[in-house]
Write a protein that holds these residues in place. Structure first.
Motif, PDB file in Angstrom:
ATOM      1  N   GLY A 273     -28.045 -62.697 -62.414  1.00 45.73           N
ATOM      2  CA  GLY A 273     -28.447 -62.636 -61.326  1.00 45.73           C
ATOM      3  C   GLY A 273     -27.652 -63.153 -60.153  1.00 45.73           C
ATOM      4  O   GLY A 273     -26.564 -63.370 -60.308  1.00 45.73           O
ATOM      5  N   ARG A 274     -28.408 -63.463 -59.055  1.00 46.63           N
ATOM      6  CA  ARG A 274     -27.580 -63.955 -57.699  1.00 46.63           C
ATOM      7  C   ARG A 274     -27.087 -65.352 -58.206  1.00 46.63           C
ATOM      8  O   ARG A 274     -27.851 -66.352 -58.595  1.00 46.63           O
ATOM      9  N   PHE A 275     -25.820 -65.402 -57.784  1.00 46.00           N
ATOM     10  CA  PHE A 275     -25.144 -66.509 -57.942  1.00 46.00           C
ATOM     11  C   PHE A 275     -24.689 -67.457 -56.699  1.00 46.00           C
ATOM     12  O   PHE A 275     -24.230 -68.349 -56.695  1.00 46.00           O
ATOM     13  N   ALA A 276     -24.714 -66.651 -55.796  1.00 50.71           N
ATOM     14  CA  ALA A 276     -24.246 -67.136 -54.295  1.00 50.71           C
ATOM     15  C   ALA A 276     -24.704 -66.255 -53.362  1.00 50.71           C
ATOM     16  O   ALA A 276     -24.968 -64.971 -53.533  1.00 50.71           O
ATOM     17  N   THR A 277     -24.896 -66.959 -51.929  1.00 52.21           N
ATOM     18  CA  THR A 277     -24.871 -66.126 -50.833  1.00 52.21           C
ATOM     19  C   THR A 277     -24.032 -66.666 -49.827  1.00 52.21           C
ATOM     20  O   THR A 277     -23.532 -67.600 -50.298  1.00 52.21           O
ATOM     21  N   SER A 278     -23.674 -66.023 -48.768  1.00 48.10           N
ATOM     22  CA  SER A 278     -22.796 -66.130 -47.776  1.00 48.10           C
ATOM     23  C   SER A 278     -23.307 -65.647 -46.405  1.00 48.10           C
ATOM     24  O   SER A 278     -23.928 -64.743 -46.259  1.00 48.10           O
ATOM     25  N   GLU A 279     -22.829 -66.523 -45.518  1.00 50.98           N
ATOM     26  CA  GLU A 279     -23.260 -66.130 -44.124  1.00 50.98           C
ATOM     27  C   GLU A 279     -21.824 -66.324 -43.304  1.00 50.98           C
ATOM     28  O   GLU A 279     -21.243 -67.490 -43.619  1.00 50.98           O
TER      29      GLU A 279
ATOM     30  N   MET B 298     -31.011 -78.253 -48.469  1.00 50.10           N
ATOM     31  CA  MET B 298     -30.729 -77.225 -47.347  1.00 50.10           C
ATOM     32  C   MET B 298     -30.817 -75.761 -47.787  1.00 50.10           C
ATOM     33  O   MET B 298     -30.370 -75.476 -48.619  1.00 50.10           O
ATOM     34  N   SER B 299     -31.239 -75.006 -46.867  1.00 49.68           N
ATOM     35  CA  SER B 299     -31.432 -73.587 -47.664  1.00 49.68           C
ATOM     36  C   SER B 299     -30.656 -72.853 -46.546  1.00 49.68           C
ATOM     37  O   SER B 299     -30.316 -72.958 -45.324  1.00 49.68           O
ATOM     38  N   SER B 300     -30.299 -71.472 -46.955  1.00 50.45           N
ATOM     39  CA  SER B 300     -29.373 -70.567 -46.315  1.00 50.45           C
ATOM     40  C   SER B 300     -30.281 -69.504 -45.680  1.00 50.45           C
ATOM     41  O   SER B 300     -31.417 -69.194 -46.525  1.00 50.45           O
ATOM     42  N   PRO B 301     -30.145 -68.888 -44.742  1.00 53.72           N
ATOM     43  CA  PRO B 301     -30.974 -67.561 -44.162  1.00 53.72           C
ATOM     44  C   PRO B 301     -30.933 -66.606 -45.163  1.00 53.72           C
ATOM     45  O   PRO B 301     -31.879 -65.719 -45.190  1.00 53.72           O
ATOM     46  N   THR B 302     -30.079 -66.518 -46.018  1.00 52.29           N
ATOM     47  CA  THR B 302     -29.923 -65.267 -46.971  1.00 52.29           C
ATOM     48  C   THR B 302     -30.537 -65.751 -48.351  1.00 52.29           C
ATOM     49  O   THR B 302     -30.913 -65.065 -49.171  1.00 52.29           O
TER      50      THR B 302
ATOM     51  N   VAL C   3     -11.323 -58.511 -36.620  1.00 50.71           N
ATOM     52  CA  VAL C   3     -12.344 -59.199 -36.742  1.00 50.71           C
ATOM     53  C   VAL C   3     -11.872 -60.494 -37.218  1.00 50.71           C
ATOM     54  O   VAL C   3     -11.258 -60.393 -38.491  1.00 50.71           O
ATOM     55  N   VAL C   4     -12.271 -61.568 -36.724  1.00 50.87           N
ATOM     56  CA  VAL C   4     -11.801 -62.849 -37.118  1.00 50.87           C
ATOM     57  C   VAL C   4     -13.126 -63.601 -37.736  1.00 50.87           C
ATOM     58  O   VAL C   4     -14.116 -63.670 -36.944  1.00 50.87           O
ATOM     59  N   VAL C   5     -13.077 -64.162 -38.816  1.00 52.21           N
ATOM     60  CA  VAL C   5     -14.292 -65.022 -39.351  1.00 52.21           C
ATOM     61  C   VAL C   5     -13.816 -66.572 -38.729  1.00 52.21           C
ATOM     62  O   VAL C   5     -13.006 -67.028 -38.676  1.00 52.21           O
ATOM     63  N   VAL C   6     -14.904 -66.896 -37.957  1.00 56.21           N
ATOM     64  CA  VAL C   6     -14.881 -68.312 -37.310  1.00 56.21           C
ATOM     65  C   VAL C   6     -15.875 -69.277 -37.836  1.00 56.21           C
ATOM     66  O   VAL C   6     -15.538 -70.367 -37.897  1.00 56.21           O
ATOM     67  N   LYS C   7     -16.567 -68.877 -38.734  1.00 58.17           N
ATOM     68  CA  LYS C   7     -17.345 -69.720 -39.630  1.00 58.17           C
ATOM     69  C   LYS C   7     -17.861 -68.957 -40.933  1.00 58.17           C
ATOM     70  O   LYS C   7     -18.429 -67.888 -40.721  1.00 58.17           O
ATOM     71  N   LEU C   8     -17.656 -69.786 -42.091  1.00 57.28           N
ATOM     72  CA  LEU C   8     -18.120 -69.136 -43.279  1.00 57.28           C
ATOM     73  C   LEU C   8     -19.015 -70.172 -44.132  1.00 57.28           C
ATOM     74  O   LEU C   8     -18.295 -71.213 -44.299  1.00 57.28           O
ATOM     75  N   THR C   9     -20.089 -69.720 -44.306  1.00 64.59           N
ATOM     76  CA  THR C   9     -21.021 -70.905 -45.263  1.00 64.59           C
ATOM     77  C   THR C   9     -21.323 -70.047 -46.514  1.00 64.59           C
ATOM     78  O   THR C   9     -21.855 -68.740 -46.535  1.00 64.59           O
ATOM     79  N   VAL C  10     -21.034 -70.670 -47.682  1.00 65.89           N
ATOM     80  CA  VAL C  10     -21.348 -70.243 -48.741  1.00 65.89           C
ATOM     81  C   VAL C  10     -22.315 -71.179 -49.749  1.00 65.89           C
ATOM     82  O   VAL C  10     -21.965 -72.360 -49.693  1.00 65.89           O
ATOM     83  N   LEU C  11     -23.388 -70.571 -50.256  1.00 55.96           N
ATOM     84  CA  LEU C  11     -24.301 -71.442 -51.137  1.00 55.96           C
ATOM     85  C   LEU C  11     -24.214 -70.905 -52.508  1.00 55.96           C
ATOM     86  O   LEU C  11     -24.494 -69.720 -52.713  1.00 55.96           O
ATOM     87  N   PHE C  12     -23.670 -71.964 -53.173  1.00 52.37           N
ATOM     88  CA  PHE C  12     -23.428 -71.663 -54.816  1.00 52.37           C
ATOM     89  C   PHE C  12     -24.802 -72.007 -55.391  1.00 52.37           C
ATOM     90  O   PHE C  12     -25.148 -73.156 -55.483  1.00 52.37           O
ATOM     91  N   GLU C  13     -25.197 -70.952 -56.082  1.00 52.44           N
ATOM     92  CA  GLU C  13     -26.532 -71.126 -56.920  1.00 52.44           C
ATOM     93  C   GLU C  13     -26.278 -71.447 -58.137  1.00 52.44           C
ATOM     94  O   GLU C  13     -27.280 -71.951 -58.734  1.00 52.44           O
ATOM     95  N   ARG C  14     -25.486 -70.696 -58.815  1.00 52.81           N
ATOM     96  CA  ARG C  14     -25.321 -70.890 -60.469  1.00 52.81           C
ATOM     97  C   ARG C  14     -23.943 -70.579 -60.714  1.00 52.81           C
ATOM     98  O   ARG C  14     -23.071 -69.957 -60.003  1.00 52.81           O
ATOM     99  N   GLU C  15     -23.536 -71.303 -62.000  1.00 51.96           N
ATOM    100  CA  GLU C  15     -22.111 -70.968 -62.224  1.00 51.96           C
ATOM    101  C   GLU C  15     -22.108 -69.382 -62.708  1.00 51.96           C
ATOM    102  O   GLU C  15     -22.996 -68.839 -63.164  1.00 51.96           O
TER     103      GLU C  15
ATOM    104  N   ASN D  20     -14.084 -70.327 -59.978  1.00 52.69           N
ATOM    105  CA  ASN D  20     -13.896 -71.486 -59.078  1.00 52.69           C
ATOM    106  C   ASN D  20     -14.628 -70.985 -57.557  1.00 52.69           C
ATOM    107  O   ASN D  20     -14.647 -69.818 -57.289  1.00 52.69           O
ATOM    108  N   ASN D  21     -14.709 -71.996 -56.784  1.00 51.27           N
ATOM    109  CA  ASN D  21     -15.036 -71.605 -55.283  1.00 51.27           C
ATOM    110  C   ASN D  21     -14.483 -70.781 -54.458  1.00 51.27           C
ATOM    111  O   ASN D  21     -14.935 -69.946 -53.828  1.00 51.27           O
ATOM    112  N   ALA D  22     -13.179 -70.993 -54.544  1.00 54.22           N
ATOM    113  CA  ALA D  22     -12.281 -69.915 -53.691  1.00 54.22           C
ATOM    114  C   ALA D  22     -12.394 -68.573 -54.149  1.00 54.22           C
ATOM    115  O   ALA D  22     -12.316 -67.731 -53.299  1.00 54.22           O
ATOM    116  N   ALA D  23     -12.532 -68.311 -55.456  1.00 51.68           N
ATOM    117  CA  ALA D  23     -12.595 -66.881 -55.917  1.00 51.68           C
ATOM    118  C   ALA D  23     -13.789 -66.404 -55.390  1.00 51.68           C
ATOM    119  O   ALA D  23     -13.771 -65.114 -55.004  1.00 51.68           O
ATOM    120  N   ILE D  24     -14.952 -67.023 -55.404  1.00 52.36           N
ATOM    121  CA  ILE D  24     -16.223 -66.498 -54.832  1.00 52.36           C
ATOM    122  C   ILE D  24     -15.902 -66.337 -53.424  1.00 52.36           C
ATOM    123  O   ILE D  24     -16.477 -65.302 -52.932  1.00 52.36           O
TER     124      ILE D  24
END
Length: 146
Positions: A107-113, A1-5, A63-75, A33-37
């Motif tokens: 380099g990049r370790f995560a993206t978020s939408e 699965m890929s993220s738009p970012t 401003v209310v976040v109603v959906k958050l997607t995080v793609l973790f790419e590396r540690e 950890n993921n929560a910190a990211i």
């Protein structure tokens, strides 16, 4: 699965902040950890919304976040500093899309939408994204309107 970012490079994010990695951000496996990211993503969004022109334009609104997607790419490991790039990539009627890229020493370790909804603070209901906010997003972020 890929993220738009996933294919976006640093130039795709017009707004940047630096964040320090804290020892408290690590888990029992000694990596961040993921929560910190997710918190780094929030810090990037909150810094964007604190920009003087935007802060003034959203006065009285939430401003209310109603959906958050995080793609973790590396540690990511402590210690260090990361950069969080943020851009508003689309604007709808009452919502807008915030895309983020998170970069560390390797380099990049995560993206978020994040899908964010504009809410009236007093009435606790969604409202149309104000024209002044739309204009600021268009001007500073190069957004697309749906």
């Amino acid at each position: 699965m890929s993220s738009p970012t996933e294919s976006l490079e640093r130039t795709a994010y017009p707004f940047w902040i630096d964040e320090s990695i804290r020892n408290a951000d690590t888990d029992q496996f000694q990596h961040v950890n993921n929560a910190a990211i997710a918190s780094y993503c929030e810090a990037g969004r909150m810094a964007l919304f604190s920009e003087p022109g935007l802060r003034e334009a959203i006065a009285g609104l939430n401003v209310v976040v109603v959906k958050l997607t995080v793609l973790f790419e590396r540690e990511l490991f402590y210690p260090g500093t990361i950069q969080v790039g943020t851009g508003v990539t689309a604007i709808g009627n009452t919502s807008f899309q915030v895309s983020q890229g998170l970069y560390g020493p390797k380099g990049r370790f995560a993206t978020s939408e994040a899908t964010c909804v504009m809410m009236d603070r007093a009435e606790h209901r969604p409202v149309r994204v104000p024209e002044t906010v739309r204009a600021l997003f268009d001007q500073k972020m190069g957004t697309k309107r749906s």
